[in-house]
Design an enzyme around this catalytic site. Structure first.
Site, mmCIF file in Angstrom:
data_model
loop_
_atom_site.group_PDB
_atom_site.id
_atom_site.type_symbol
_atom_site.label_atom_id
_atom_site.label_comp_id
_atom_site.label_asym_id
_atom_site.label_seq_id
_atom_site.Cartn_x
_atom_site.Cartn_y
_atom_site.Cartn_z
ATOM 1 C CE1 TYR A 31 -4.394 -1.326 0.463
ATOM 2 C CE2 TYR A 31 -3.035 -3.159 1.229
ATOM 3 C CZ TYR A 31 -4.245 -2.677 0.770
ATOM 4 O OH TYR A 31 -5.308 -3.518 0.617
ATOM 5 N NE ARG A 171 3.617 12.135 9.996
ATOM 6 C CZ ARG A 171 3.714 13.467 10.036
ATOM 7 N NH1 ARG A 171 4.227 14.103 9.029
ATOM 8 N NH2 ARG A 171 3.286 14.133 11.078
ATOM 9 C CE LYS A 223 2.256 5.191 10.934
ATOM 10 N NZ LYS A 223 1.548 5.494 9.718
ATOM 11 N NE ARG A 230 -8.278 8.898 12.264
ATOM 12 C CZ ARG A 230 -9.148 9.892 12.072
ATOM 13 N NH1 ARG A 230 -9.028 11.020 12.728
ATOM 14 N NH2 ARG A 230 -10.149 9.738 11.217
ATOM 15 C CG HIS A 261 -15.471 24.067 23.484
ATOM 16 N ND1 HIS A 261 -14.115 24.201 23.287
ATOM 17 C CD2 HIS A 261 -15.737 24.579 24.708
ATOM 18 C CE1 HIS A 261 -13.579 24.767 24.353
ATOM 19 N NE2 HIS A 261 -14.539 25.014 25.233
ATOM 20 N NE ARG A 263 -9.786 26.120 24.563
ATOM 21 C CZ ARG A 263 -10.453 27.277 24.469
ATOM 22 N NH1 ARG A 263 -10.231 28.072 23.443
ATOM 23 N NH2 ARG A 263 -11.318 27.638 25.379
ATOM 24 C CB CYS A 277 -2.419 2.103 10.540
ATOM 25 S SG CYS A 277 -2.028 1.770 8.833
ATOM 26 C CE1 TYR A 333 -8.618 0.301 5.768
ATOM 27 C CE2 TYR A 333 -8.987 1.605 7.730
ATOM 28 C CZ TYR A 333 -8.362 1.432 6.527
ATOM 29 O OH TYR A 333 -7.476 2.380 6.078
HETATM 30 N N1 SAJ Z 1 -12.836 5.363 12.734
HETATM 31 C C1 SAJ Z 1 -13.879 5.530 13.640
HETATM 32 N N2 SAJ Z 1 -14.238 6.786 14.002
HETATM 33 C C2 SAJ Z 1 -13.610 7.898 13.485
HETATM 34 C C3 SAJ Z 1 -12.559 7.720 12.588
HETATM 35 C C4 SAJ Z 1 -12.191 6.443 12.225
HETATM 36 O O1 SAJ Z 1 -14.471 4.558 14.122
HETATM 37 O O2 SAJ Z 1 -14.003 9.009 13.848
HETATM 38 C C5 SAJ Z 1 -12.429 4.008 12.330
HETATM 39 C C6 SAJ Z 1 -12.535 3.772 10.821
HETATM 40 O O3 SAJ Z 1 -13.822 3.375 10.458
HETATM 41 C C7 SAJ Z 1 -11.503 2.671 10.630
HETATM 42 C C8 SAJ Z 1 -10.426 3.031 11.650
HETATM 43 O O4 SAJ Z 1 -11.042 3.876 12.593
HETATM 44 O O5 SAJ Z 1 -12.031 1.408 10.947
HETATM 45 C C9 SAJ Z 1 -9.198 3.701 11.078
HETATM 46 O O6 SAJ Z 1 -9.552 4.602 10.062
HETATM 47 P P1 SAJ Z 1 -8.868 6.022 9.871
HETATM 48 O O7 SAJ Z 1 -9.463 6.668 8.691
HETATM 49 O O8 SAJ Z 1 -8.901 6.786 11.142
HETATM 50 O O9 SAJ Z 1 -7.326 5.700 9.653
HETATM 51 P P2 SAJ Z 1 -6.503 4.715 8.657
HETATM 52 O O10 SAJ Z 1 -6.149 3.485 9.416
HETATM 53 O O11 SAJ Z 1 -7.162 4.549 7.345
HETATM 54 O O12 SAJ Z 1 -5.178 5.605 8.452
HETATM 55 C C10 SAJ Z 1 -4.432 5.989 9.607
HETATM 56 C C11 SAJ Z 1 -4.096 7.475 9.486
HETATM 57 N N3 SAJ Z 1 -3.587 7.994 10.748
HETATM 58 C C12 SAJ Z 1 -4.106 9.106 11.320
HETATM 59 O O13 SAJ Z 1 -5.033 9.722 10.848
HETATM 60 C C13 SAJ Z 1 -3.462 9.551 12.580
HETATM 61 C C14 SAJ Z 1 -3.085 7.696 8.385
HETATM 62 O O14 SAJ Z 1 -2.651 9.054 8.345
HETATM 63 C C15 SAJ Z 1 -1.860 6.790 8.602
HETATM 64 O O15 SAJ Z 1 -0.900 6.946 7.586
HETATM 65 C C16 SAJ Z 1 -2.370 5.351 8.563
HETATM 66 O O16 SAJ Z 1 -3.259 5.186 9.660
HETATM 67 C C17 SAJ Z 1 -1.175 4.426 8.668
HETATM 68 O O17 SAJ Z 1 -0.785 3.850 7.645
HETATM 69 O O18 SAJ Z 1 -0.575 4.341 9.743
#
Ligand code: SAJ
Length: 439
Positions: A31, A171, A223, A230, A261, A263, A277, A333
């Site tokens: 990927y 990232r 990283k 998150r 809000h 913040r 990830c 996912y």
């Molecule tokens: N999810 C929720 N609620 C949210 C956001 C996401 O339940 O508010 C779930 C999604 O449905 C999914 C999972 O979390 O199942 C992860 O999805 P995502 O869109 O948050 O992240 P990834 O895994 O697709 O990508 C992340 C990203 N990291 C951050 O945003 C900090 C990306 O920038 C990284 O490069 C990637 O991981 C990675 O390769 O590490």
């Protein structure tokens, strides 16, 4: 300690041999490795991609891509025409080597670094004086210092003087990968200043965002901290949703109001955290600092519990229905990707099968039939259903006009775990709509 940190690294000197075409060898064409290879090649660098998966190499030879990502096919086609990209299971000599291989979790939730080690050993015979090796894989802190560097020392080259080593994590977000690869800021952690600068000059070929230099352990941790941040925040949203179900208020409205809000930015609850990830990386911190990483561990636990909560709620919805049929919408996912790795949908499906109820699954983004329960269309998945469950927020699902499928339903139950469908008119049409975070 990061001693040469700069806000933005100004690239002043050309990379390596002036006038020559720079050669980059990228290990791992997944990927991240494949899009990176294509971006370098599109900038005129001579790129050789390496992958031990010979099926993948065959696929690429037939001009087929292993996954979908906006813009990737076009980039691939253009690069193939310029003949700047070759690939095979074997490395070759180059100026720079990038290791972009998976770092999965072992059964005991510890990082399995075998792919990194294999890649490092594979390039050793090809490394020459002046080369740069960059590790892009997400790894536990100190992997560069304690695992990669000792392996590369086998070349006999003086580390940091004749062989330069850095960590630079990817990232980027699947679904918007190419844009983010180019536009996001990039972190580069060198084993010394020269290594970091050489890596910066390499990435500057396609990175338009700022390039920040630091040391290797900081880069490794940045990283992990991003994805952990998150994960913890998604866990908080999920916990709020479960509290809302108990205390009987609408979580979606509450989050939206709280986010007014200046913040506060609460994320979205959902059926759990998937992908390769966010569900994985926090464990790399827990592994190294188990006594300190208490909140991180708890967040993992909360997010991993969500598929159980969803399956439980589905079971309650169809409790009174004899031989219920459940229709699951979405296998990937998250929305609008074709990646099923660690998908919460798979866990929900497994749990439902244990009840047992009759389950069908449909995902427009998954072309191949990978599960017995999988069907090919919305029409089919909704046929005779007693409960339609939206698990993934694909755009296609958001746009479903349920009125059109009224006759498919045996019992008109809809359970939206993502707050993603259009609720307008559903009650009037006889549907009972359930949501995560609403009792
Ligand atoms: N999810 C929720 N609620 C949210 C956001 C996401 O339940 O508010 C779930 C999604 O449905 C999914 C999972 O979390 O199942 C992860 O999805 P995502 O869109 O948050 O992240 P990834 O895994 O697709 O990508 C992340 C990203 N990291 C951050 O945003 C900090 C990306 O920038 C990284 O490069 C990637 O991981 C990675 O390769 O590490």
């Amino acid at each position: 300690m990061a001693v040469w940190w700069t806000e933005e690294y100004p690239v002043t000197q050309p990379f390596f041999r002036k006038g020559d075409t720079m050669k980059v060898c990228i290990l791992g064409l997944g990927y991240i490795g494949l899009p990176s290879a294509l971006l370098f090649a599109s900038k005129g660098l001579q790129v050789h991609g390496v992958d031990i998966d010979t099926e993948l190499i065959d696929k690429l030879s037939n001009q087929l891509l292993p996954f979908r990502e906006p813009g990737l096919k076009e980039l691939f086609t253009n690069v193939i025409e310029t003949e700047t990209f070759t690939f095979s299971p074997e490395p070759c000599t180059a100026d720079a080597f990038i290791i972009s291989v998976p770092t999965p979790l072992d059964k005991d939730n510890r990082a399995n670094l075998n792919f990194v080690k294999t890649a490092a050993k594979m390039i050793c015979p090809f490394l020459q004086k002046g080369n740069l090796v960059v590790l892009e894989s997400t790894v536990p802190p100190k992997t560069v210092d304690e695992v990669l560097t000792p392996l590369l020392s086998a070349t006999g080259l003086v580390i940091g003087e004749e062989l330069f080593i850095a960590h630079s994590p990817e990232r980027v977000i699947p679904g918007d990968l190419l844009r983010e690869m180019v536009e996001n800021d990039r972190i580069i952690g060198g084993i010394n200043e020269e290594s970091a600068e050489k890596a910066a000059n390499l990435y500057r070929h396609f990175v338009k965002g700022k390039i920040h230099l630091t040391d290797a352990i900081t880069s490794e941790m940045v990283k992990l901290m991003e994805n952990t941040y998150r994960d913890v925040n998604i866990a908080l949203a999920n916990e709020f949703a479960l509290i809302a179900e108990k205390e009987k208020f609408n979580i979606w409205e509450a989050i939206s109001l709280a986010n007014q809000h200046p913040r506060v930015n609460i994320l979205n609850p959902g059926p759990g955290v998937g992908g390769h990830c966010i569900a994985v990386d926090p464990w790399f911190i827990i592994e190294k600092a188990p006594d300190q990483a208490r909140l991180i561990r708890k967040a993992r636990f909360i997010n991993d519990r969500m598929p159980y909560c969803i399956a439980d709620k589905i079971a309650k919805i169809v409790n009174q229905i004899p031989d219920p049929v459940i229709s699951l919408l979405g296998l990937t996912y998250k929305g609008d990707v074709d990646d099923m790795r660690e998908s919460p949908s798979l866990k929900v499906l497994q749990l439902l099968k244990e009840i047992p109820v009759s389950v069908k699954v449909f995902d427009p983004n998954v072309d191949k039939k990978v599960l017995d329960e999988q069907v090919d269309s919305l029409e089919e998945v909704l046929k005779d259903t007693d409960c339609c469950v939206i698990l993934t927020n694909h755009t296609l699902f958001k746009e479903i006009d349920f009125k059109k499928y009224l006759n498919n339903f045996r019992t008109k139950n809809i359970f939206d775990t993502r707050n993603s469908i259009n609720y307008c008119g559903l009650a009037e049409d006889g549907f009972t709509v359930y949501q995560l975070g609403l009792s």
